[in-house]
Scaffold this motif. Structure first.
Motif, PDB file in Angstrom:
ATOM      1  N   THR A 201       0.749  -1.084   0.195  1.00 54.15           N
ATOM      2  CA  THR A 201      -0.160  -0.095  -0.104  1.00 54.15           C
ATOM      3  C   THR A 201       0.932   1.243   0.163  1.00 54.15           C
ATOM      4  O   THR A 201       0.528   2.303  -0.822  1.00 54.15           O
ATOM      5  CB  THR A 201      -1.073   0.048   1.289  1.00 54.15           C
ATOM      6  N   GLN A 203       3.532   1.943  -1.590  1.00 56.85           N
ATOM      7  CA  GLN A 203       3.998   2.174  -2.761  1.00 56.85           C
ATOM      8  C   GLN A 203       2.808   3.374  -3.599  1.00 56.85           C
ATOM      9  O   GLN A 203       3.189   3.854  -4.618  1.00 56.85           O
ATOM     10  CB  GLN A 203       3.991   1.009  -3.823  1.00 56.85           C
ATOM     11  N   HIS A 204       1.468   3.150  -3.108  1.00 56.67           N
ATOM     12  CA  HIS A 204       0.645   4.064  -3.660  1.00 56.67           C
ATOM     13  C   HIS A 204       0.093   5.254  -2.923  1.00 56.67           C
ATOM     14  O   HIS A 204      -0.588   5.984  -3.418  1.00 56.67           O
ATOM     15  CB  HIS A 204      -0.870   2.809  -3.967  1.00 56.67           C
TER      16      HIS A 204
END
Length: 283
Positions: A201, A203-204
């Motif tokens: 998560t 990374q987003h």
């Protein structure tokens, strides 16, 4: 009326002012703020990268090393144009100082140095200019060119530049650490606030950078290929392999044939390059 500009401050005054500021920053209590924010200090320091006095540039580097690395990352885009101007300056000692400052930037800011607008292609072009590696012919006499013809310092500027180039390439296209790859693939870096089945998560999420949407260039001038931001290793490797790899490989070969300290310095660049090529553009 006297319209002539005020007399320039002597070298000693500029040097002593930098020394005073360096002492003020380095001796402040731990975790206390700077006397002035970096955004206020930096505009006055940037022109000194091109200062004609060696003592001023030496003291400037000492001052820059006292700045918090986190603050340096946010101002890499301001620093790099002056550093690149120094790397291509007519004066040999200014070129040498600029290379030292670039090495400090890579140490302090890491990937931010190569991912900002113009940070990758423009800086690599400066390296090729300093080393004389743009063409096959120039790479054959690059060692004598980079020594700047100073007696007693044969090859030393090139050794320093090769060390900076190795650091710069490692930051841009170096193979990610094994631990970093494992952590990314296994999700070990996930916060307990993001339980299963949420995966990677972080990374987003929006970047913690002070300018998370700078890559969109919403209010800036249109960028060409050289001024573009290459934020991922894959993008940087793609540009490097097509535009710079052949020239750098020729230059490394020529430097290695020189032997001695120059050959040892070239091995550092060669090692980073071999690892980057072996890893390729990434999984």
């Amino acid at each position: 009326h006297n319209l002539s500009p005020p007399p320039a401050k002597p070298d000693s005054q500029r040097r002593d002012s930098l020394a005073y500021l360096t002492t003020s920053i380095s001796s402040r209590p731990v975790n206390s703020p700077l006397p002035q924010p970096v955004s206020v200090i930096l505009p006055s320091l940037l022109p000194l990268i091109l200062d004609g006095a060696t003592s001023v540039r030496t003291q400037l580097l000492k001052l820059l090393r006292t700045l918090p690395p986190g603050d340096v990352e946010d101002h890499v885009a301001q620093l790099l144009p002056y550093v690149r101007a120094g790397m291509t300056h007519l004066a040999a000692d200014i070129r040498s100082s600029a290379v030292e400052i670039l090495s400090w930037m890579v140490e302090a800011a890491g990937e931010s140095t190569v991912s900002c607008a113009g940070g990758w292609i423009k800086t690599l072009n400066c390296f090729l200019s300093v080393l004389g590696w743009h063409t096959e012919e120039s790479s054959q006499w690059s060692s004598s060119r980079a020594s700047f013809g100073k007696s007693g310092s044969q090859g030393k500027p090139m050794v320093k530049t090769l060390g900076a180039l190795a650091m710069f390439l490692d930051a841009g296209i170096g193979k990610p650490s094994v631990d970093g790859v494992d952590s990314e693939m296994s999700g070990e870096d996930e916060s307990p606030d993001w339980p299963f089945p949420l995966c990677q998560t972080a990374q987003h999420m929006i970047s913690d950078s002070s300018t998370p949407f700078a890559y969109l260039n919403l209010f800036g001038k249109p960028r060409d290929e050289e001024g573009e931001m290459y934020e991922t290793r894959e993008d940087r490797y793609r540009v490097f392999s097509t535009r710079f790899q052949p020239a750098i490989e020729r230059g490394i070969k020529s430097a290695r044939e020189e032997g001695g300290e120059l050959g040892r310095a070239s091995s550092g660049v060669s090692k980073v390059l071999k690892e980057a090529i072996a890893y390729g553009p990434g999984p």
